[in-house]
Design a protein around this motif. Structure first.
Motif, PDB file in Angstrom:
ATOM      1  N   ILE A 186       0.833  -1.203   0.000  1.00 31.46           N
ATOM      2  CA  ILE A 186       0.000   0.000   0.000  1.00 31.46           C
ATOM      3  C   ILE A 186       0.871   1.257   0.000  1.00 31.46           C
ATOM      4  CG2 ILE A 186      -1.732   1.298   1.295  1.00 31.46           C
ATOM      5  CD1 ILE A 186      -2.792  -1.392   2.322  1.00 31.46           C
ATOM      6  N   GLY A 187       1.970   1.220   0.767  1.00 29.43           N
ATOM      7  CA  GLY A 187       2.876   2.365   0.779  1.00 29.43           C
ATOM      8  C   GLY A 187       3.514   2.605  -0.565  1.00 29.43           C
ATOM      9  N   GLY A 188       3.880   1.524  -1.279  1.00 27.74           N
ATOM     10  CA  GLY A 188       4.465   1.680  -2.606  1.00 27.74           C
ATOM     11  C   GLY A 188       3.487   2.281  -3.594  1.00 27.74           C
ATOM     12  N   VAL A 189       2.236   1.790  -3.555  1.00 21.32           N
ATOM     13  CA  VAL A 189       1.210   2.356  -4.432  1.00 21.32           C
ATOM     14  C   VAL A 189       0.973   3.825  -4.084  1.00 21.32           C
ATOM     15  CG1 VAL A 189      -1.222   2.256  -5.064  1.00 21.32           C
ATOM     16  CG2 VAL A 189       0.088   0.141  -4.855  1.00 21.32           C
ATOM     17  N   ALA A 190       0.879   4.126  -2.778  1.00 16.19           N
ATOM     18  CA  ALA A 190       0.647   5.508  -2.352  1.00 16.19           C
ATOM     19  C   ALA A 190       1.780   6.425  -2.800  1.00 16.19           C
ATOM     20  CB  ALA A 190       0.482   5.561  -0.833  1.00 16.19           C
ATOM     21  N   ALA A 191       3.021   5.956  -2.640  1.00 10.47           N
ATOM     22  CA  ALA A 191       4.159   6.777  -3.064  1.00 10.47           C
ATOM     23  C   ALA A 191       4.107   7.044  -4.562  1.00 10.47           C
ATOM     24  CB  ALA A 191       5.466   6.086  -2.689  1.00 10.47           C
ATOM     25  N   GLY A 192       3.763   6.015  -5.335  1.00 10.36           N
ATOM     26  CA  GLY A 192       3.651   6.209  -6.775  1.00 10.36           C
ATOM     27  C   GLY A 192       2.549   7.172  -7.147  1.00 10.36           C
TER      28      GLY A 192
END
Length: 532
Positions: A186-192
């Protein structure tokens, strides 16, 4: 710092990759084979894979170029099989392969075996796309393999971290592992999502191609580092940003797109070539530390692990393909019924690559706060290496003839050309209406020859695709495309010789020559594109 080994690696791998284009052997396989052979030549330095270099410096640009060339719409249409492979399969392979190795190797702790399972679980993005491009897989299968290989590294790295925490004595639990995975994903998607819009805005505002391309080269590293800074998945962040920017690349200035395409092709070629060469060059490093496992035992473990890795992918792919159809009437109504051939190719195309080796080399030397050596670390490195080599060589070499044997329906070039021609006809019609409306405004007044030239260019572009349909020269056997390109090259070549002669005669200077040559280069590129 001695830069000669690095220069030799880049130059040598690029030369081998270029030579591979003249052979039936895919470039990744030839690079690995040459790397294995060269690794024991006298005077060849040790090229030890450093995970602190591979993961943050090599992986982001490779993922970025692969994702930016992928189709967001195609991936969205295949989100279910991609998710089942990139998440479900990786976790399944981690557990099953880890358990099998635990039963196979006497004295190997289950936690260490699970570390090995996570290391060898993800098929590699570079290996999958490189071989898929060469063999010409059907578009749906290629989309699934690319989507899987773009996202599965994040799953494998997270699973590896959880298993490693148990081995080194930091403690972990199922709940903690699930939490870490969710935070990373979820953090990776949010950062993207946070980065993609500002980066795209900046790309469209920078009008200087040099600055724009500098930004383009920095984007994957920025996305990866920003996500990792918050303990999120840098891999997922890079993929999200690249898919968005690739989907909206049409909004960027044309000169920037031309330069960016050339730059990223060069970067991808160099990095992919060096990565596969590095895989083969790891052999002395791996064997040097094997220790007590040298000989038949190590070979036996390697063979069994290879068979297990291949079998586990088949055990997952077929149920993941057909069970959703059995359980959901909606899926049956929406999707075409798959045959056994597509899943077979997907299962067989599970080549491992440099990410697995980089993760394996990041395994610490000690556990329990430095009080004991990591259990069987050298054996894990060796088995990772043999699995990577085995899948690349065995599956990589047999995949092209397998696809030929299965006789997948080839795309009809006439159908593709007709679709292109219809699209061009619609666009040309709108462009012509736009031109007529603009010319009615006194502010846009042009001399008739220039206005006619705009219409001629539009007409030529509209007719070029239709003229390609099935026409060949009865004398030379050339297609219309080939003849058009050849004549355009001859005409532009004649102009280029005149410009050079004028420069040599001091009639024009070198700066003007560069301007004129660049104009010819753009016209030659346009001629090649118009001819298809």
């Amino acid at each position: 710092m001695d830069v000669m080994p690095l220069l030799l690696l880049v130059a040598g791998s690029a030369a081998i990759a270029a030579a591979a284009r003249r052979t039936p052997v895919p470039a990744p396989l030839l690079l690995v084979a040459v790397g294995l052979a060269v690794s024991y030549l006298p005077g060849v330095p040790d090229y030890t894979l450093d995970p602190d270099v591979v993961l943050p410096l090599l992986l982001p640009p490779l993922l970025y170029t692969s994702a930016s060339e992928s189709s967001y719409l195609d991936l969205r249409a295949q989100v279910r099989p991609v998710a089942l492979l990139s998440v479900g399969y990786v976790l399944f392979a981690t557990l099953v392969v880890g358990w099998a190795v635990y039963l196979l190797v006497p004295g190997l702790p289950l936690t260490a075996a699970l570390v090995l399972g996570a290391v060898v679980a993800p098929p590699d993005a570079v290996a999958a796309t490189a071989v898929a491009r060469r063999v010409g897989l059907p578009s749906r299968i290629t989309t699934i393999l690319q989507g899987e290989s773009l996202l599965n590294d994040a799953t494998a790295i997270t699973a590896y971290k959880v298993a490693l925490a148990v081995v080194v004595g930091e403690g972990a639990s199922w709940a903690g592992g699930i939490e870490e995975f969710l935070v990373a994903a979820i953090g990776g998607v949010a950062a993207g999502l946070v980065l993609m819009a500002p980066l795209h805005w900046l790309r469209t505002r920078l009008k200087e191609p040099l600055l724009q391309n500098t930004l383009s080269l920095l984007i994957p590293f920025v996305a990866y580092a920003a996500a990792e800074q918050f303990h999120a998945s840098g891999v997922i962040a890079v993929v999200v940003v690249a898919l968005y920017l690739g989907h909206r690349a049409w909004e960027v200035d044309f000169a920037t797109r031309l330069q960016e395409e050339a730059v990223w092709k060069m970067v991808a070629f160099i990095l992919e070539s060096a990565v596969f060469a590095l895989i083969g060059l790891q052999l002395p490093v791996v064997l040097r530390g094997l220790g007590d496992y040298e000989g038949p035992d190590a070979a036996w473990y390697a063979v069994v692990l290879f068979v297990v890795v291949v079998a586990v992918r088949f055990l997952w792919v077929y149920p993941a393909t057909f069970l959703p159809r059995l359980l959901s009437a909606r899926i049956r109504a929406r999707e075409e019924n798959p045959t056994w051939r597509g899943p077979f190719v997907i299962a067989w195309a599970g080549m491992r690559g440099v990410v697995s080796l980089a993760i394996a080399f990041s395994i610490p030397l000690t556990v329990d706060h430095g009080e004991a050596p990591f259990p069987h670390r050298n054996l894990i490195l060796f088995l990772t290496f043999t699995t990577v080599i085995g899948t690349l060589v065995v599956q990589g070499l047999t995949l092209p003839p397998l696809i030929h044997l299965l006789k997948f329906p080839e795309p009809d070039p006439q159908t593709a050309t007709l679709a292109e021609a219809n699209a061009q006809a619609q666009a040309s019609r709108v462009a012509e209406e736009r031109l007529d409306a603009l010319l009615e405004d006194e502010r846009n007044a042009l001399p008739p020859p220039l206005a006619d030239r705009l219409r001629t260019v539009l007409e030529r572009r509209r007719n070029a695709v239709w003229e390609r349909l099935g026409q060949t020269n009865p004398v030379t056997g050339e297609t219309v495309d080939d003849t058009y390109r050849r004549l355009a090259r001859e005409m532009i070549g004649a102009e280029r010789e005149v410009f050079v002669r004028l420069r040599d005669g001091r009639y024009i200077d070198d700066e003007m020559l560069r301007v004129l040559l660049r104009r010819l280069d753009l016209e030659e590129a346009a001629a090649y594109r118009e001819a298809g």
